[in-house]
Every structure is written in structure tokens, then in C-alpha cells.
Design an enzyme around this catalytic site. Structure first.
Site, short mmCIF file in Angstrom:
data_model
loop_
_atom_site.label_atom_id
_atom_site.label_comp_id
_atom_site.label_asym_id
_atom_site.label_seq_id
_atom_site.Cartn_x
_atom_site.Cartn_y
_atom_site.Cartn_z
N SER A 113 -19.06 -2.58 2.02
CA SER A 113 -18.22 -1.29 1.54
C SER A 113 -17.68 -1.67 0.00
O SER A 113 -17.17 -0.78 -0.71
CB SER A 113 -17.47 -0.48 2.41
OG SER A 113 -16.52 -1.76 2.65
N HIS A 145 -21.75 2.51 6.33
CA HIS A 145 -21.67 2.90 5.01
C HIS A 145 -23.07 3.59 4.82
O HIS A 145 -23.40 3.41 3.41
CB HIS A 145 -21.20 2.22 3.81
CG HIS A 145 -19.75 1.90 4.21
ND1 HIS A 145 -18.72 2.67 3.51
CD2 HIS A 145 -18.86 0.86 4.92
CE1 HIS A 145 -17.54 2.21 3.92
NE2 HIS A 145 -17.51 1.46 4.72
N LYS A 187 -17.56 9.05 7.94
CA LYS A 187 -18.06 8.90 6.40
C LYS A 187 -18.96 9.96 5.82
O LYS A 187 -18.59 11.14 5.76
CB LYS A 187 -18.37 7.47 6.08
CG LYS A 187 -17.27 6.61 6.45
CD LYS A 187 -17.56 5.07 6.29
CE LYS A 187 -16.31 4.48 6.24
NZ LYS A 187 -15.61 4.11 7.51
N THR A 202 -20.91 5.25 12.24
CA THR A 202 -19.78 6.08 12.06
C THR A 202 -19.88 7.52 11.95
O THR A 202 -21.03 7.61 11.20
CB THR A 202 -18.68 5.67 11.07
OG1 THR A 202 -17.50 6.54 11.18
CG2 THR A 202 -19.17 5.79 9.81
N ARG A 230 0.78 -1.30 -0.03
CA ARG A 230 0.01 0.07 -0.01
C ARG A 230 0.79 1.30 -0.17
O ARG A 230 1.84 1.58 0.85
CB ARG A 230 -0.94 0.10 1.26
CG ARG A 230 -1.88 -1.26 1.17
CD ARG A 230 -2.47 -1.18 2.65
NE ARG A 230 -3.20 -2.55 2.84
CZ ARG A 230 -4.46 -2.83 2.60
NH1 ARG A 230 -5.16 -1.65 2.22
NH2 ARG A 230 -5.21 -3.97 2.87
#
Length: 406
Positions: free
Chosen positions: A188, A216, A247, A244, A21
Site C-alpha cells: 500500500s 488493496h 477499501k 477487506t 499525527r
């Protein structure tokens, strides 16, 4: 043990597999979302972000920023420690009230992130419920999996979005045992949506608690942004709703909502809550402002849905393969980790388009993809540039296209 050699060898394996990554060095610009500044080798470049989870651009909404500035000036920077030691700042109380109201629940409990809220809540519930068995959807997020593992409770995996398989597994468990069904509303990576009613029907039939991850979905679905369960009129059937604030609400933090006793139970027994420094008051205030705004405003949701539909139509028209789903997430399928990373780099370097490659272990090998998340603020010009660039690189890489619809 030669530790540095070990670290280097393991990193080389990731690089050889195409799974290493690389984080783009980006600087968001207030009032210009989804535009950002890329820092690269001492130089800067303008980029358009196509993979942000700030789905509605609320991280730069004037109401959110004003609330954060006001509380920063009145309360200072930090919370001063854990809520147990330093006390609960009034902004945390106000935010928890907003979240409980959002989901039609008696109470809510705030955590420092969505990951922590899943890990702490699931870990606490599953470890302390007597003789508990957790029924976990096969595609659940890593935070849910880690919370269940941490609990050391028995865990059975049911097939993804399959109420019949869940029913079979619950039927085989002794009736007197505690049972907890854990699943997500919007997944997601594929963007598919759970059959919430059917899962609740099965759970009720077997006397199981239900735990839904709506990270999400909150802010994005339902008349007040309460998520898919709100949209479908099912929030009252869910024991624990987890969400959350990082987001669609554009700030930071995670939470659970449910009965007063359940939230108090987690508050009282969860080490992940008790021993963690609380969110800064200004962050809580910004999140509360975002939640309040999206309870009343449909404009952001409507605009986002229109942009998502337009991007889908444009990509379909040129045969770019995508996973068909009913959500706001557009997975563009590449199917090769090296090509996925190469395409991402090429888009960024040549067109200023930032979309992070999604490779194993986030998704299964062979399903590598680019995950697009159109926002209300992506212009027609942004969409034109994205579609044209993807068409060009698809041809360069000799990737298969879907046949045009008749």
C-alpha cells in the site's frame, strides 16, 4: 512514576521528529465524493479528498446505501453480540457466500476489520500448525506482523518480493515442519505488486501453505474484482486469501477465504473471532451489495485506472518525483518528515486539498511521502488544482524535481 509527564514527553518527541499525527476533522457528503466538509476551529470549509482508501467511491453507491437502509429497518442496529453467543445473522451468511464465490473457494470467514482478520487468522494458523515456521515478506503490513508475533511461531523474513531468497530460506528448513508463506499482492505504500506465481512455485516446491493479503486489490483487479490473484489466474494456488470490505468495497469488515476445513479451523480456534462482537447486519448487507455490484461492473475500475494514469502523466510533466509502480497508488516522494507535514497542511489550508502525510514508522525514514489515490470521481478540475498546487509548493520548498523525459 509521573505518568502524565511521561505521556507528554513521548508526544513531544513525536512532534519534534515530525511524526506526530494530526487527524483532519472531515465530514463526507453523500453523492459528492470525493468532496467533504472540514471542521476547523468552529468553522467549516470545502475540501477535496485525495488519499481515501474508498478507492471506487462505493461507500456512497446507491445499491450499497439501499441495502443498508433495508436491513437496518428490518434487523435493527447491532448484531447483538458475538456470533457464538447471539447467533450468526443471516446477512453474515449471505456475505460469506459472496466472498467465497468471489475467490473461487469453498468458504469464507468474516471479521470486524482487515486488521483483525490478519491478526486472528495468522495468529491462529501459525500457533496451532505443528512446529510451524512463518516466512514473512519484509514489507508486510503491521497487522500481519502482529498476528505472526502473537502466534509465537518461528518467523523468518524474506527479502521483499524476492522468490529466490524465499527459496533459500525454505530449503534450509527441515522438510517435516509446517511452513506458511505470508505476503501481500499490492503493497500500500510503494504500490508495487508481488510476483504471486513465482512465490507459489517456491511454496509448492517446499510444501508450504500460502497466505496472501489482497486488501488493496480486492474490488480493483480481476474481471470480478477478486484481486491480483484473480487477474493472473492464480486464486486456486493460494491456501488463504485475506481481504477487506473497507477499501474498494467502501464499507467495513475483513475476511479470509479458503477451504471449508481451514475456515472452520480458524472459526473454532481463533479468540479474535470467537470473542468479538459481529458486524452489524446492515453493514454486512451493504458490503454484500458492493461485492455483488463489482463482480458485474467494470465501469468503476476502468474509470479509476484512467484517472490514475492522467494524474501520473500530469505530475510527470512537471517533474514531481513519484515511485513508478503498476498499481493505483501514487506515492509522491518528499523525503523529509517536517516538509511532508508542512506540505500537507499547506495544501489543506490554502487549496482545500486533503492528502495525509506518510511518515516513519509507516515508511522508512528518508522516504516520507504523500500517498495519492485518484478515484473515478476526481474531475479534470480537481486534477488541475492538485497539480498546480503541488508545483507551487514544490518550488516554495526548493524540492528537487525529476528531469523531463526526452
Amino acid at each position: 512514576m509521573k505518568y502524565e509527564e511521561f505521556f507528554a514527553q513521548e508526544l513531544n518527541v513525536l512532534k519534534q521528529d515530525g511524526r506526530y499525527r494530526v487527524f483532519a476533522d472531515l465530514e463526507r457528503r453523500v453523492g459528492q465524493f470525493p468532496s467533504a466538509t472540514r471542521h476547523d476551529g468552529g468553522k467549516t470549509h470545502d475540501v477535496t479528498v485525495w488519499c481515501s482508501n474508498d478507492y471506487l467511491g462505493m461507500g456512497q453507491h446507491p445499491k450499497v446505501l439501499a441495502a443498508m437502509h433495508e436491513v437496518l429497518d428490518s434487523c435493527g442496529a447491532g448484531a447483538g453480540g458475538t456470533r457464538n453467543i447471539s447467533g450468526t445473522n443471516h446477512q453474515h451468511v449471505l456475505l460469506e457466500r459472496e466472498l467465497a464465490d468471489l475467490h473461487g473457494k469453498e468458504a469464507a470467514l468474516l471479521f470486524t476489520s482487515g486488521y483483525v482478520s490478519n491478526w486472528a487468522a495468522l495468529g491462529t494458523l501459525a500457533s496451532r500448525l505443528p512446529d510451524c515456521v512463518v516466512l514473512s515478506d519484509a514489507s508486510n503490513h503491521a497487522s500481519m506482523i502482529e498476528g505472526i508475533r502473537h502466534s509465537r511461531a518461528e518467523c523468518q523474513i524474506f527479502k521483499h518480493n524476492d522468490p529466490e531468497d524465499l527459496d533459500r530460506k525454505l530449503a534450509a528448513i527441515a522438510p517435516g515442519r509446517s511452513k506458511l508463506v505470508a505476503f501481500e499482492s499490492v503493497y500500500s505504500m510503494d504500490g508495487d505488486i508481488a510476483p504471486i506465481k513465482e512465490i507459489c512455485d517456491v511454496a509448492d516446491k517446499h510444501g508450504a501453505m500460502t497466505y496472501i493479503d489482497e486488501v488493496h486489490a480486492v474490488g480493483l483487479y480481476g474481471p470480478r474484482g477478486g484481486g491480483v490473484a484473480e487477474r493472473e489466474g492464480l486464486m486456486d494456488r493460494i491456501t488463504v486469501i485475506e481481504g477487506t470490505l473497507a477499501k474498494a468495497y467502501g464499507v467495513l469488515g475483513g475476511y479470509i477465504a479458503g477451504s471449508a476445513n481451514m475456515c472452520d479451523f480458524v472459526r473454532s480456534f481463533s479468540s479474535g473471532f470467537i470473542f468479538t462482537t459481529a458486524l452489524p447486519p446492515s453493514v454486512a448487507a451493504g458490503a454484500a451489495a458492493s461485492v455483488r455490484h463489482l463482480k458485474e461492473s467494470q465501469a468503476e475500475r476502468i474509470a479509476q485506472q484512467e484517472r490514475v494514469a492522467k494524474v501520473r502523466r500530469r505530475l510527470e510533466a512537471i517533474g514531481i518525483p513519484m515511485i513508478d509502480n503498476p498499481s493505483h497508488i501514487i506515492p509522491v516522494m518528499v523525503g523529509n518528515p517536517h516538509k511532508c507535514k508542512m506540505i500537507s497542511d499547506w495544501l489543506l489550508d490554502n487549496h482545500g486539498i486533503y492528502v495525509q502525510p506518510i511518515n516513519y514508522p509507516t515508511v522508512p525514514k528518508g522516504t516520507e511521502r504523500l500517498r495519492l489515490t485518484p478515484s473515478p470521481f476526481h474531475s479534470d478540475g480537481d486534477i488541475d488544482r492538485l497539480v498546480n498546487a503541488l508545483s507551487e509548493i514544490w518550488s516554495q520548498c526548493l524540492l528537487a524535481r525529476k528531469p523531463m523525459a526526452a
